[in-house]
Design a protein around this motif. Structure first.
Motif, PDB file in Angstrom:
ATOM      1  N   LEU A   1       0.826  -1.199   0.000  1.00  0.00           N
ATOM      2  CA  LEU A   1       0.000   0.000   0.000  1.00  0.00           C
ATOM      3  C   LEU A   1       0.863   1.253   0.000  1.00  0.00           C
ATOM      4  N   GLY A   2       1.909   1.218   0.807  1.00  0.00           N
ATOM      5  CA  GLY A   2       2.811   2.358   0.864  1.00  0.00           C
ATOM      6  C   GLY A   2       3.469   2.621  -0.479  1.00  0.00           C
ATOM      7  N   CYS A   3       3.841   1.541  -1.158  1.00  0.00           N
ATOM      8  CA  CYS A   3       4.495   1.696  -2.462  1.00  0.00           C
ATOM      9  C   CYS A   3       3.518   2.297  -3.480  1.00  0.00           C
ATOM     10  N   VAL A   4       2.283   1.780  -3.454  1.00  0.00           N
ATOM     11  CA  VAL A   4       1.277   2.254  -4.404  1.00  0.00           C
ATOM     12  C   VAL A   4       0.993   3.734  -4.196  1.00  0.00           C
ATOM     13  N   LEU A   5       0.893   4.158  -2.932  1.00  0.00           N
ATOM     14  CA  LEU A   5       0.556   5.532  -2.618  1.00  0.00           C
ATOM     15  C   LEU A   5       1.762   6.459  -2.638  1.00  0.00           C
ATOM     16  N   GLY A   6       2.950   5.873  -2.818  1.00  0.00           N
ATOM     17  CA  GLY A   6       4.158   6.677  -2.825  1.00  0.00           C
ATOM     18  C   GLY A   6       4.500   7.180  -1.444  1.00  0.00           C
ATOM     19  N   LEU A   7       4.066   6.458  -0.422  1.00  0.00           N
ATOM     20  CA  LEU A   7       4.315   6.885   0.954  1.00  0.00           C
ATOM     21  C   LEU A   7       5.588   6.273   1.502  1.00  0.00           C
ATOM     22  N   HIS A   8       6.145   6.901   2.515  1.00  0.00           N
ATOM     23  CA  HIS A   8       7.327   6.372   3.179  1.00  0.00           C
ATOM     24  C   HIS A   8       7.072   6.264   4.683  1.00  0.00           C
ATOM     25  N   THR A   9       5.796   6.102   5.024  1.00  0.00           N
ATOM     26  CA  THR A   9       5.397   6.074   6.440  1.00  0.00           C
ATOM     27  C   THR A   9       5.794   4.762   7.095  1.00  0.00           C
ATOM     28  N   PHE A  10       5.692   3.669   6.331  1.00  0.00           N
ATOM     29  CA  PHE A  10       5.877   2.352   6.919  1.00  0.00           C
ATOM     30  C   PHE A  10       7.321   1.907   6.815  1.00  0.00           C
ATOM     31  N   SER A  11       7.864   1.461   7.953  1.00  0.00           N
ATOM     32  CA  SER A  11       9.256   0.980   7.983  1.00  0.00           C
ATOM     33  C   SER A  11       9.315  -0.268   8.849  1.00  0.00           C
ATOM     34  N   PHE A  12       9.569  -1.393   8.238  1.00  0.00           N
ATOM     35  CA  PHE A  12       9.571  -2.655   8.976  1.00  0.00           C
ATOM     36  C   PHE A  12      10.941  -3.303   8.914  1.00  0.00           C
ATOM     37  N   ALA A  13      11.506  -3.581  10.075  1.00  0.00           N
ATOM     38  CA  ALA A  13      12.793  -4.268  10.125  1.00  0.00           C
ATOM     39  C   ALA A  13      12.624  -5.686   9.599  1.00  0.00           C
ATOM     40  N   GLN A  14      13.594  -6.127   8.877  1.00  0.00           N
ATOM     41  CA  GLN A  14      13.518  -7.445   8.262  1.00  0.00           C
ATOM     42  C   GLN A  14      14.002  -8.525   9.218  1.00  0.00           C
ATOM     43  N   GLU A  15      13.287  -9.647   9.231  1.00  0.00           N
ATOM     44  CA  GLU A  15      13.762 -10.802   9.985  1.00  0.00           C
ATOM     45  C   GLU A  15      15.050 -11.306   9.357  1.00  0.00           C
ATOM     46  N   ILE A  16      15.841 -12.010  10.154  1.00  0.00           N
ATOM     47  CA  ILE A  16      17.179 -12.442   9.733  1.00  0.00           C
ATOM     48  C   ILE A  16      17.154 -13.919   9.364  1.00  0.00           C
ATOM     49  N   PRO A  17      17.522 -14.264   8.135  1.00  0.00           N
ATOM     50  CA  PRO A  17      17.568 -15.687   7.744  1.00  0.00           C
ATOM     51  C   PRO A  17      18.735 -16.391   8.435  1.00  0.00           C
ATOM     52  N   VAL A  18      18.485 -17.627   8.848  1.00  0.00           N
ATOM     53  CA  VAL A  18      19.470 -18.386   9.620  1.00  0.00           C
ATOM     54  C   VAL A  18      19.579 -19.807   9.070  1.00  0.00           C
ATOM     55  N   LYS A  19      20.807 -20.305   9.050  1.00  0.00           N
ATOM     56  CA  LYS A  19      21.046 -21.716   8.751  1.00  0.00           C
ATOM     57  C   LYS A  19      21.459 -22.422  10.035  1.00  0.00           C
ATOM     58  N   GLY A  20      20.933 -23.608  10.255  1.00  0.00           N
ATOM     59  CA  GLY A  20      21.297 -24.352  11.453  1.00  0.00           C
ATOM     60  C   GLY A  20      21.004 -25.829  11.316  1.00  0.00           C
ATOM     61  N   PHE A  21      20.970 -26.498  12.475  1.00  0.00           N
ATOM     62  CA  PHE A  21      20.692 -27.937  12.521  1.00  0.00           C
ATOM     63  C   PHE A  21      19.670 -28.195  13.610  1.00  0.00           C
ATOM     64  N   ALA A  22      18.665 -29.005  13.291  1.00  0.00           N
ATOM     65  CA  ALA A  22      17.584 -29.260  14.226  1.00  0.00           C
ATOM     66  C   ALA A  22      17.229 -30.738  14.259  1.00  0.00           C
ATOM     67  N   VAL A  23      16.654 -31.149  15.400  1.00  0.00           N
ATOM     68  CA  VAL A  23      15.971 -32.440  15.459  1.00  0.00           C
ATOM     69  C   VAL A  23      14.485 -32.143  15.291  1.00  0.00           C
ATOM     70  N   MET A  24      13.804 -32.976  14.513  1.00  0.00           N
ATOM     71  CA  MET A  24      12.392 -32.758  14.209  1.00  0.00           C
ATOM     72  C   MET A  24      11.474 -33.544  15.129  1.00  0.00           C
ATOM     73  N   GLU A  25      12.063 -34.473  15.882  1.00  0.00           N
ATOM     74  CA  GLU A  25      11.325 -35.304  16.829  1.00  0.00           C
ATOM     75  C   GLU A  25      12.327 -35.826  17.844  1.00  0.00           C
ATOM     76  N   PRO A  26      11.873 -36.403  18.963  1.00  0.00           N
ATOM     77  CA  PRO A  26      12.820 -36.871  19.977  1.00  0.00           C
ATOM     78  C   PRO A  26      13.856 -37.826  19.411  1.00  0.00           C
ATOM     79  N   GLY A  27      15.125 -37.553  19.701  1.00  0.00           N
ATOM     80  CA  GLY A  27      16.210 -38.391  19.215  1.00  0.00           C
ATOM     81  C   GLY A  27      17.400 -37.560  18.802  1.00  0.00           C
ATOM     82  N   PHE A  28      18.359 -38.222  18.166  1.00  0.00           N
ATOM     83  CA  PHE A  28      19.613 -37.590  17.798  1.00  0.00           C
ATOM     84  C   PHE A  28      19.774 -37.422  16.291  1.00  0.00           C
ATOM     85  N   GLU A  29      18.690 -37.507  15.547  1.00  0.00           N
ATOM     86  CA  GLU A  29      18.779 -37.400  14.095  1.00  0.00           C
ATOM     87  C   GLU A  29      18.643 -35.935  13.671  1.00  0.00           C
TER      88      GLU A  29
END
Length: 374
Positions: free
Chosen positions: A8-36
């Protein structure tokens, strides 16, 4: 909603809205109980005004990570990215940050937030705050209830108040485990008032136990190590212990009742607690930091307290932020570090390391080199 407002801000040419971007992360997880473990991509919240972003260089594997991964203690949140022994470099700071600058070395231990207002927080015991937020597998009350994810990843965002300054000259490959194994043993040793000449027993000689030995020896105590294997006897004596007791050899346990001023148990498996209680001298203290799976929790009965009157038993959970910084400064200044084996950031290798920890095949701490993540 955010995307709609931005459009909406882009369409209206407004600069009112400013949202910090979430940070992408790489990692390792277990998806269920265990060591996999599996490679796992997720996001962290944007760096707030009082927060810093740390590029993770190293993350230790703690025995409690195994308990969490297997759901030994409580209901877990999956996917689960463990890791609360984190060392790295600051790459971004919020506008109100005064304690760190980009390029500083910083660490994260077991706590990433607390309420700041309760009695525990006011006395620098944030680890006991009713709304303490753990580094992983914890509801973050201060960030819309998101579930925290740990240091088996390439970056983390944390409040400057819960980050630790890593002293200049620290051995970065070995410093990360200090933020759990170090403070978990340093705190009860200090609380017990261990001093030169005290007779100290360390029960369990793994990741926690070998740190406890070094701190007690540095304070001038006469240290006895208790473990279940012969493989670590030479290591204990090399680190300054005056005696090593293999508890599976009954003859080595003879004559030890009433012999100690302080015993610290780091044992993460079932064991006979009353045996160590009997080893205390009158007025002696028994500190407990090791926590087995809940279904295997050992115990002391009421009569055992009565028959061994005059002995004190207390538990301890890590330490507050101020004490953790004190421990970190003390450890680096005195050259007290864990003995570590560095492993690559690879799902299969991490899973194998977990099994080795469970089987007692590591001396003494695995540390993941997060710079090798792909």
């Amino acid at each position: 909603m955010k995307k709609a407002l931005i459009m909406l801000g882009c369409v209206l040419g407004l600069h009112t809205f400013s949202f910090a971007q979430e940070i992408p992360v790489k990692g390792f997880a277990v998806m269920e109980p265990g060591f996999e473990f599996q490679p796992y991509e997720f996001t962290r919240h944007a760096v707030g005004n009082d927060e810093i972003q740390i590029e993770i260089m190293y993350c230790g594997i703690c025995h409690s990570d195994l308990h969490e991964a297997r759901q030994d203690w409580m209901e877990e949140h999956y996917p689960l990215v463990p890791g609360h022994e984190i060392a790295g470099r600051v790459v971004k700071v919020g506008k109100n940050v005064t304690k760190f600058e980009v390029g500083d070395f910083a660490g994260v231990g077991c706590i990433v937030n607390s309420c700041h207002t309760c009695d525990e927080c006011n006395h620098n015991r944030e680890q006991y705050c009713p709304k303490m937020v753990s580094t992983y597998n914890s509801v973050d009350y201060y960030h819309d209830g998101e579930i925290t994810q740990g240091g088996y990843s390439n970056t983390i965002v944390v409040s400057q108040d819960y980050a630790l300054r890593i002293p200049d000259g620290a051995d970065m490959k070995r410093v990360a485990p200090l933020l759990c194994a170090g403070i978990t043993t340093y705190s009860p040793i200090r609380f017990a008032g261990v001093k030169s000449g005290d007779r100290v027993g360390i029960a369990g000689f793994g990741g926690l136990g070998h740190m406890a030995v070094q701190y007690a020896v540095a304070l001038g105590a006469k240290v006895t190590v208790f473990d279940i294997t012969e493989e670590k006897r030479d290591d204990a004596l090399r680190m300054g212990a005056v005696r090593y007791v293999n508890v599976n050899r009954p003859e080595e346990l003879e004559g030890l009742n009433g012999m100690f001023d302080f015993i610290l148990s780091t044992i993460p498996a079932p064991y006979d607690m009353s045996m160590y209680l009997r080893m205390l001298d009158f007025g002696g203290q028994f500190g407990i930091v090791g926590v087995p799976a809940f279904k295997e929790i050992p115990n002391l009965t009421l009569d055992q307290f009565i028959w061994n009157g005059g002995r004190k038993v207390f538990g301890s959970m890590i330490g507050g932020i101020r004490e953790t910084q004190e421990m970190l400064d003390y450890s680096v200044a005195h050259g007290i570090y864990p003995e570590v084996e560095i492993i690559k950031a690879d799902a299969a290798i991490i899973g194998e390391a977990y099994q080795n920890v469970l089987d007692g095949k590591v001396k003494f701490r695995y540390v993941i080199d997060m710079s090798t993540i792909k």
